[in-house]
Design a protein around this motif. Structure first.
Motif, PDB file in Angstrom:
ATOM      1  N   LEU A 441       0.837  -1.205   0.000  1.00 29.89           N
ATOM      2  CA  LEU A 441       0.000   0.000   0.000  1.00 29.89           C
ATOM      3  C   LEU A 441       0.874   1.257   0.000  1.00 29.89           C
ATOM      4  O   LEU A 441       0.625   2.227   0.729  1.00 29.89           O
ATOM      5  N   GLN A 442       1.919   1.243  -0.823  1.00 25.54           N
ATOM      6  CA  GLN A 442       2.855   2.356  -0.865  1.00 25.54           C
ATOM      7  C   GLN A 442       2.558   3.267  -2.048  1.00 25.54           C
ATOM      8  O   GLN A 442       2.240   2.786  -3.140  1.00 25.54           O
ATOM      9  N   PRO A 443       2.665   4.590  -1.857  1.00 28.10           N
ATOM     10  CA  PRO A 443       2.599   5.491  -3.013  1.00 28.10           C
ATOM     11  C   PRO A 443       3.775   5.228  -3.945  1.00 28.10           C
ATOM     12  O   PRO A 443       4.881   4.920  -3.498  1.00 28.10           O
ATOM     13  N   GLY A 444       3.532   5.341  -5.241  1.00 29.70           N
ATOM     14  CA  GLY A 444       4.584   5.042  -6.204  1.00 29.70           C
ATOM     15  C   GLY A 444       5.590   6.153  -6.402  1.00 29.70           C
ATOM     16  O   GLY A 444       6.665   5.940  -6.932  1.00 29.70           O
ATOM     17  N   GLY A 445       5.255   7.389  -5.996  1.00 28.74           N
ATOM     18  CA  GLY A 445       6.189   8.498  -6.150  1.00 28.74           C
ATOM     19  C   GLY A 445       6.073   9.207  -7.483  1.00 28.74           C
ATOM     20  O   GLY A 445       6.813  10.157  -7.738  1.00 28.74           O
ATOM     21  N   SER A 446       5.141   8.772  -8.358  1.00 25.35           N
ATOM     22  CA  SER A 446       5.020   9.426  -9.658  1.00 25.35           C
ATOM     23  C   SER A 446       4.064  10.616  -9.623  1.00 25.35           C
ATOM     24  O   SER A 446       4.088  11.451 -10.512  1.00 25.35           O
ATOM     25  N   ARG A 447       3.226  10.702  -8.596  1.00 24.78           N
ATOM     26  CA  ARG A 447       2.332  11.860  -8.465  1.00 24.78           C
ATOM     27  C   ARG A 447       2.308  12.324  -7.016  1.00 24.78           C
ATOM     28  O   ARG A 447       2.461  11.533  -6.089  1.00 24.78           O
ATOM     29  N   TYR A 448       2.123  13.630  -6.856  1.00 24.85           N
ATOM     30  CA  TYR A 448       2.130  14.180  -5.504  1.00 24.85           C
ATOM     31  C   TYR A 448       1.408  15.524  -5.485  1.00 24.85           C
ATOM     32  O   TYR A 448       1.129  16.131  -6.534  1.00 24.85           O
ATOM     33  N   LEU A 449       1.114  15.975  -4.270  1.00 25.44           N
ATOM     34  CA  LEU A 449       0.613  17.324  -4.025  1.00 25.44           C
ATOM     35  C   LEU A 449       1.750  18.138  -3.416  1.00 25.44           C
ATOM     36  O   LEU A 449       2.418  17.682  -2.480  1.00 25.44           O
ATOM     37  N   LEU A 450       1.992  19.321  -3.939  1.00 23.96           N
ATOM     38  CA  LEU A 450       2.974  20.240  -3.370  1.00 23.96           C
ATOM     39  C   LEU A 450       2.216  21.255  -2.520  1.00 23.96           C
ATOM     40  O   LEU A 450       1.359  21.989  -3.027  1.00 23.96           O
ATOM     41  N   VAL A 451       2.521  21.276  -1.232  1.00 25.43           N
ATOM     42  CA  VAL A 451       1.780  22.093  -0.270  1.00 25.43           C
ATOM     43  C   VAL A 451       2.687  23.209   0.234  1.00 25.43           C
ATOM     44  O   VAL A 451       3.858  22.964   0.565  1.00 25.43           O
ATOM     45  N   SER A 452       2.174  24.438   0.309  1.00 21.83           N
ATOM     46  CA  SER A 452       2.964  25.575   0.785  1.00 21.83           C
ATOM     47  C   SER A 452       2.237  26.269   1.929  1.00 21.83           C
ATOM     48  O   SER A 452       1.009  26.225   2.029  1.00 21.83           O
ATOM     49  N   ALA A 453       3.021  26.899   2.800  1.00 21.95           N
ATOM     50  CA  ALA A 453       2.463  27.645   3.926  1.00 21.95           C
ATOM     51  C   ALA A 453       3.477  28.688   4.359  1.00 21.95           C
ATOM     52  O   ALA A 453       4.642  28.677   3.940  1.00 21.95           O
ATOM     53  N   ALA A 454       3.012  29.589   5.241  1.00 27.64           N
ATOM     54  CA  ALA A 454       3.861  30.715   5.636  1.00 27.64           C
ATOM     55  C   ALA A 454       4.932  30.311   6.634  1.00 27.64           C
ATOM     56  O   ALA A 454       6.002  30.925   6.688  1.00 27.64           O
ATOM     57  N   ASP A 455       4.663  29.305   7.480  1.00 24.19           N
ATOM     58  CA  ASP A 455       5.669  28.875   8.456  1.00 24.19           C
ATOM     59  C   ASP A 455       5.546  27.368   8.682  1.00 24.19           C
ATOM     60  O   ASP A 455       4.649  26.710   8.149  1.00 24.19           O
ATOM     61  N   GLU A 456       6.446  26.865   9.495  1.00 25.13           N
ATOM     62  CA  GLU A 456       6.565  25.422   9.683  1.00 25.13           C
ATOM     63  C   GLU A 456       5.303  24.812  10.266  1.00 25.13           C
ATOM     64  O   GLU A 456       4.779  23.803   9.768  1.00 25.13           O
ATOM     65  N   GLN A 457       4.759  25.425  11.327  1.00 29.32           N
ATOM     66  CA  GLN A 457       3.570  24.868  11.971  1.00 29.32           C
ATOM     67  C   GLN A 457       2.328  25.017  11.109  1.00 29.32           C
ATOM     68  O   GLN A 457       1.463  24.145  11.083  1.00 29.32           O
ATOM     69  N   ALA A 458       2.250  26.120  10.370  1.00 33.03           N
ATOM     70  CA  ALA A 458       1.114  26.298   9.452  1.00 33.03           C
ATOM     71  C   ALA A 458       1.144  25.226   8.358  1.00 33.03           C
ATOM     72  O   ALA A 458       0.096  24.745   7.911  1.00 33.03           O
ATOM     73  N   LEU A 459       2.351  24.822   7.952  1.00 29.03           N
ATOM     74  CA  LEU A 459       2.479  23.776   6.932  1.00 29.03           C
ATOM     75  C   LEU A 459       1.982  22.438   7.474  1.00 29.03           C
ATOM     76  O   LEU A 459       1.252  21.696   6.788  1.00 29.03           O
ATOM     77  N   LEU A 570       1.332  10.401  -3.447  1.00 34.04           N
ATOM     78  CA  LEU A 570       0.058   9.776  -3.785  1.00 34.04           C
ATOM     79  C   LEU A 570       0.288   8.468  -4.524  1.00 34.04           C
ATOM     80  O   LEU A 570       1.233   8.347  -5.312  1.00 34.04           O
ATOM     81  N   GLY A 571      -0.586   7.503  -4.292  1.00 36.56           N
ATOM     82  CA  GLY A 571      -0.520   6.233  -5.001  1.00 36.56           C
ATOM     83  C   GLY A 571      -1.284   6.295  -6.309  1.00 36.56           C
ATOM     84  O   GLY A 571      -1.546   7.375  -6.860  1.00 36.56           O
TER      85      GLY A 571
END
Length: 744
Positions: A441-459, A570-571
């Motif tokens: 049940l592992q993601p294959g690494g070929s697709r992903y979401l890139l997430v951004s935030a203003a600081d570490e905890q907000a991320l 994502l898988g």
């Protein structure tokens, strides 16, 4: 005197190249086995490029093996020993998250316990008290917080047996053995080391089943295939050429003379390409070995001219030979403008090889003794009638119809962006990798979401907010798996919320638990004191720990812009799942990226770009030949350009045209130019016609054999050349047609 000095200078240069090659071959990293070397530098944004590098790097160094069959636990232990002896094993205990997270159990809470009532908490604690050492658990972890968290977050399908992670599927027990390499997976020495370990294991456990997953296995398969084809196809090409030339020339000395330019061309091309590019890709070498089909052309023309024409080759002959070299180099060197480093390396290798072969013919072979045999003149006499006679119109009508049909087919051609042309891995290995990812049940690494935030905890909080929609997709079967750092590293706000909830639960459940169990009151106070002193899990502590290495690969951290970035791996996703992910990524702080789809789009753009450069090469060659040959330019252009059109027409009927079909067309253009130029310069010469025929035949042996390559890129290139060179030879009689006057 001038030519003798140049001949000695050429010998000195080749000697220097030989010494350089010897020193280069001592370097284990001289050979590059990466198929991805054919790809251009990414045109994506800096954040996506960093994400691809980091995600790719995380997958590059690791590999996973699933061991099945009889006695899988014993077999897996043996395999682990073989890998550790080779320095490739990975200690299972070193990455145990229970050891890393033990001090932070009060900051972690599983979803199951978070939603449970106080009675359920009490019942769970009573059950744990019945276990050996139960009184100690009341102080340390009365409700089994860490066990519940680990079971929910880490275990997945895996269960520990005899200290080894295992999973059950369709009645078969599989044992997971993971490994890690310290060097690049493309290094031949590392590949051979791993292969030797696996072979030793298989010899000891012949009935064991192995499922492999990891880039190193694909790299090793590609390298082995390239080496295999370099020896088989290269040897077959060489043997075919020797047989062909023996049938025509029947003199061993002549065969030696024809092979000398090939050796000198390769001796010049290999070390200088390595010097310019730092490494030589094995695919470049496979491709480069096939230039012997062109490199021998110059020697063939010289041999036929000296043997069948009474006088020594004159200025007209050398002018045609030089024009053939220059026009072929134009067709090759156009590839240097392409953004694909692998193609630039191939173009450089081929151009240097051809230049070396031409210089060898011009400076050495012209002065070497001539060996003749009547079979050569007999072969020329048999070929001489193959030209169009004055007044023969029907062949021209047939040619016009074929070219018209080809143009109609070309108008409907589509460019193929299939990644099959870049994937040399055998189907069995691809199937094994997919099976491993499905079982784990592992993601294959070929697709992903890139997430951004203003600081570490907000991320971290933004990552946590994605759990609900992603879990919904997973529950509906639209998404096979997903993971991100906040799955194992809660935000500080969530940890504080967890500790507040635990205080409430402890106050409610601990007195009743102590009363029901009869344990001393001091243990209750110790448990409450431990909760009050509980530390919070800081990001740096987890991401820098061995157990947090997988999450560190998904954590991009703070960027120069000040933003903080992380990835959600994502898988596999269904079309509906992809649509849902794209809709989810409509938010400003999210970006959905499918590496396979992006690469396919990139290949499609490169194919269009290559088609444009092919048109540019054609335009340049037309201008060059019209300027040089005037009215006879059509004779020189008909074989290469007609062959390109007819080949394109045939390929368009078999499916889409890919990048390597277009590369093959560039080669057909370059090879066909030699035939066309000598047909224009010497349309009545039996020597030129014999040399052109041998040239086409030898080039078909060299390039056409690539059509049998199991490497898709080389197969497409070889098929294109096989068709194109056959059409080139068939069009030469038209270029030599009688009654179409030529200028001298």
């Amino acid at each position: 005197m001038k030519w003798r000095a140049l001949a000695w200078l050429w010998a000195a240069l080749l000697l220097a190249c030989a010494l350089l090659l010897v020193s280069q071959l001592r370097n284990a990293e001289f050979w590059d086995t990466r198929i991805t070397a054919l790809l251009p530098a990414s045109d994506q944004g800096a954040n996506l490029q960093q994400a691809d590098r980091q995600l790719g790097g995380a997958f590059e160094q690791r590999f996973v093996l699933l061991v099945g069959g009889p006695a899988p636990l014993a077999a897996a232990q043996s395999l682990q020993q073989h890998l550790q002896a080779a320095g490739l094993g990975r200690a299972q205990a070193a990455n145990r998250p229970d050891q890393q997270l033990a001090d932070y159990r009060y900051s972690l809470l599983s979803d199951q316990l978070r939603g449970a009532e106080s009675q359920a908490w009490s019942a769970r604690a009573l059950n744990r008290l019945l276990l050996p050492g139960g009184s100690e658990t009341l102080t340390r972890d009365p409700f089994g917080l860490l066990d519940s968290w680990l079971e929910e977050r880490f275990n997945g399908p895996l269960r520990l047996r005899q200290g080894l992670p295992t999973l059950q599927h369709d009645g078969q027990l599989w044992v997971l053995v993971s490994g890690e390499i310290s060097a690049s997976p493309y290094q031949l020495a590392v590949q051979q080391q791993l292969q030797a370990s696996l072979e030793a294991f298989q010899a000891q456990w012949p009935r064991a089943q192995l499922l492999r997953s990891g880039l190193i296995f694909h790299a090793a398969a590609g390298a082995a295939q390239a080496q295999r084809e370099m020896s088989t196809l290269g040897l077959a090409s060489l043997l075919g050429l020797v047989l062909l030339f023996w049938l025509v020339f029947r003199r061993l000395r002549t065969l030696e003379l024809l092979l000398v330019p090939i050796g000198c061309g390769l001796l010049l091309a290999l070390p200088l390409t390595g010097l310019l590019f730092g490494q030589v890709n094995l695919l470049t070498l496979v491709f480069g070995v096939s230039i012997i089909g062109i490199a021998v052309d110059y020697a063939l023309h010289l041999q036929c001219q000296r043997q069948l024409v009474a006088e020594q080759p004159g200025r007209r002959f050398w002018s045609a030979l030089l024009l053939g070299l220059v026009s072929t180099l134009v067709a090759y060197l156009v590839q240097l403008i392409t953004p694909m480093p692998g193609l630039r390396q191939m173009a450089c290798f081929a151009a240097l090889g051809l230049l070396g072969a031409w210089l060898t013919v011009r400076l050495w072979l012209v002065n070497w003794p001539l060996a003749t045999h009547p079979a050569t003149a007999a072969a020329a006499a048999r070929l001489a009638p193959l030209r169009l006679r004055r007044g023969q119109r029907w062949p021209w009508v047939v040619l016009a119809l074929l070219l018209l049909l080809a143009l109609v087919a070309i108008s409907r051609v589509q460019f193929s962006a299939s990644l099959q042309q870049l994937n040399p891995s055998p189907p069995q290995l691809i199937a094994e990798q997919q099976q491993v990812q499905t079982l784990l049940l592992q993601p294959g690494g070929s697709r992903y979401l890139l997430v951004s935030a203003a600081d570490e905890q907000a991320l971290l909080q933004r990552l946590e907010s994605l759990d609900a929609p992603l879990q919904q997709l997973q529950a509906s079967g639209e998404l096979s798996a997903y993971t991100h750092a906040a799955r194992h590293l809660p935000s500080l706000a969530r940890q504080q919320q967890t500790q507040r909830l635990l205080r409430e639960r402890y106050q409610q459940a601990l007195p009743a638990l102590r009363a029901a169990s009869g344990l001393p009151e001091r243990l209750q106070h110790q448990a409450l004191a431990a909760l009050e002193q509980a530390p919070l899990l800081q990001p740096a502590q987890w991401l820098n720990s061995p157990a947090g290495a997988a999450d560190a690969a998904l954590w991009l951290g703070q960027q120069a812009s000040g933003d903080w970035l992380a990835l959600v791996a994502l898988g596999e996703a269904s079309p509906a799942g992809v649509a849902a992910l794209q809709q989810l990524a409509a938010a400003d702080d999210l970006l959905y990226h499918d590496r396979v789809a992006a690469l396919s789009a990139q290949l499609a753009r490169l194919a269009h770009s290559m088609a444009s450069w092919l048109a540019v090469a054609v335009a340049l060659l037309v201008l060059l030949l019209v300027w040089r040959l005037r009215l006879d330019a059509w004779r020189a252009l008909l074989p290469p350009l007609g062959a390109v059109l007819l080949t394109l027409g045939c390929l368009s009927l078999t499916g889409g045209i890919g990048l390597f079909h277009l590369l093959g067309l560039l080669l057909v253009l370059g090879i066909g130019l030699d035939a066309g130029i000598f047909s224009a310069q010497e349309p009545d010469s039996a020597a030129a016609w014999l040399a052109v025929s041998l040239s086409c035949a030898s080039s078909m042996l060299a390039f056409g054999l690539l059509a049998f390559s199991a490497t898709p890129a080389l197969h497409f290139l070889g098929l294109t050349c096989l068709l194109g060179l056959a059409f080139t030879w068939a069009l030469v009689p038209f270029a030599r047609a009688e009654g179409c006057g030529h200028s001298h």
